[in-house]
Design an enzyme around this catalytic site. Structure first.
Site, PDB file in Angstrom:
ATOM      1  N   HIS A 150      45.072  14.789 -33.214  1.00  0.00           N
ATOM      2  CA  HIS A 150      45.253  14.943 -31.511  1.00  0.00           C
ATOM      3  C   HIS A 150      45.614  14.128 -30.918  1.00  0.00           C
ATOM      4  O   HIS A 150      45.568  13.182 -31.490  1.00  0.00           O
ATOM      5  CB  HIS A 150      43.802  15.399 -31.105  1.00  0.00           C
ATOM      6  CG  HIS A 150      43.770  16.109 -30.202  1.00  0.00           C
ATOM      7  ND1 HIS A 150      43.416  14.967 -28.874  1.00  0.00           N
ATOM      8  CD2 HIS A 150      43.443  17.571 -29.938  1.00  0.00           C
ATOM      9  CE1 HIS A 150      43.288  16.294 -27.939  1.00  0.00           C
ATOM     10  NE2 HIS A 150      43.431  17.452 -28.954  1.00  0.00           N
TER      11      HIS A 150
ATOM     12  N   GLU B 119      42.655  24.075 -33.408  1.00  0.00           N
ATOM     13  CA  GLU B 119      43.465  24.925 -34.328  1.00  0.00           C
ATOM     14  C   GLU B 119      43.831  25.535 -35.693  1.00  0.00           C
ATOM     15  O   GLU B 119      43.718  26.896 -35.882  1.00  0.00           O
ATOM     16  CB  GLU B 119      44.923  24.917 -33.589  1.00  0.00           C
ATOM     17  CG  GLU B 119      45.521  24.331 -32.403  1.00  0.00           C
ATOM     18  CD  GLU B 119      45.417  23.470 -31.396  1.00  0.00           C
ATOM     19  OE1 GLU B 119      45.207  22.423 -32.092  1.00  0.00           O
ATOM     20  OE2 GLU B 119      45.865  23.136 -30.376  1.00  0.00           O
TER      21      GLU B 119
END
Length: 388
Positions: free
Chosen positions: A273, A326
């Site tokens: 991320h 995700e």
């Protein structure tokens, strides 16, 4: 005369504006080093574990969590906004057909533009705060109806009208499948939706705010945000994370598959991320939700996660790379029966509330967002050549 490149006309900033503070906000923040993010003054994870989606919506646009009485009123207000104007309903088959393989998220851009026109959304510069809020409410409440209708029409199915008696998440699943979901799966999707309502100045939120800063109407800002969300490096990754699990296939293939990609410096979808340098708190929460539902897919996902972290510790010591939202979002949505082509649209059905709150906040500031770029082309001015 030539341009003086040494003139102090701009300020150097990191590539991609990483870490650059562009405004003040009361809506929330992401603390990447701590693995923590919040909506206003509340932990987003705590909200997902204890409140409804409608409560969080109220918090974002009204600035406070509702009491029990106000929660009922607000839920009824938003439910009443779910039905689409007839002009929009009539156009959806053509939009779905034109969207084709691009899917419901591409169709949402066209449908949202039409919705704004039909509802007479005016430039936010020309309307007061209450009308701006009303416009965001009408647009946000319509998004699940638009997305599910476009999905079903794209498969030759008739759209299903929203039900006012169902909460936001349960109604979304009902309109998608035609069946009222069981409580466990409805709550799992609701918690996912709450966890993705807002997340700092991500690409889509920043896009929405740039458009809002011009004084454009609410629909214009939301269409831009949807476009940004559609990118694989932003909201387009949940289904790709599941594709990773599919590609690995079986537990005995985890190590060789992961090692090959790490050594080739390939991106492993569902991991890493741009902000978090520790475990993504959304991933941690969604892993727990997935494990409550259980099943072979969950066990395999957890095993893959553990192997990826162990292999990275061996091959790239000191590098922090954990699952992002995700990875387990895809697992949860798969377990709850959502088709993969609806994973990113479902993300949009949540983030539209965060976009709305950011649009409203930006509309209070009359300063247009207008950064600069450094020109690195040939030295101007060059004489324009005559046509031979």
């Amino acid at each position: 005369m030539p341009i003086d490149r040494t003139a102090p006309v701009s300020v150097d900033v990191p590539r991609g504006l990483a870490g650059v503070v562009v405004t003040n906000t009361v809506l929330g923040d992401v603390r990447g080093l701590e693995g923590f993010y919040h909506y206003r003054q509340y932990s987003a994870v705590d909200l997902a574990q204890s409140r409804s989606f409608e409560d969080v919506w109220h918090l974002m646009v009204h600035g406070e969590l509702p009491d029990a009485e106000r929660a009922v009123v607000f839920a009824a207000e938003t439910a009443a906004l779910r039905r689409l104007p007839e002009e929009v309903r009539a156009a959806l088959p053509a939009i779905a057909a034109a969207s084709g393989p691009s899917g419901p998220l591409a169709g949402l851009r066209s449908a949202m533009s039409l919705l704004g026109a039909v509802k007479g959304f005016r430039p936010m510069y020309d309307i007061d705060a209450e009308q701006r809020r009303a416009d965001t409410m009408a647009a946000a409440a319509s998004v699940p109806t638009l997305l599910t209708a476009l999905y079903r029409l794209g498969r030759g199915l008739k759209p299903i009208e929203p039900r006012n008696d169902l909460p936001y998440a349960a109604n979304y699943l009902y309109m998608l499948t035609g069946s009222e979901p069981d409580a466990e799966r409805a709550r799992a999707i609701e918690q996912y939706l709450i966890s993705t309502v807002d997340h700092g100045f991500n690409a889509s939120t920043f896009t929405a705010r740039v458009i809002a800063s011009t004084g454009a109407d609410v629909a214009a800002a939301l269409v831009g945000a949807v476009g940004a969300l559609s990118g694989p490096l932003h909201g387009g990754a949940p289904s790709r994370a599941l594709d990773t699990l599919d590609a690995i296939g079986t537990p005995d293939r985890i190590d060789p598959w992961i090692r090959e990609r790490v050594l080739a410096k390939e991106r492993i979808m569902g991991f890493g991320h741009p902000v978090y340098r520790t475990e993504d708190p959304r991933s941690r929460m969604l892993r727990g939700i997935a494990q409550q539902i259980g099943g072979p897919l969950v066990d395999f996902a957890v095993e893959v996660e553990q192997h990826v972290e162990a292999i990275l510790a061996e091959l790239k010591p000191g590098r922090e790379l954990h699952t992002n939202v995700e990875f387990y979002a895809g697992v949860v949505m798969e377990l709850c029966g959502l088709p993969r082509e609806m994973f990113t649209p479902t993300f949009a059905a949540a983030r539209v509330v965060g976009w709305s709150a950011n649009i409203l906040e930006q509309a209070q500031d009359s300063k247009i967002i207008r950064p600069a770029a450094r020109y690195i082309g040939p030295q101007p001015p060059v004489a324009v050549p005559t046509m031979a």
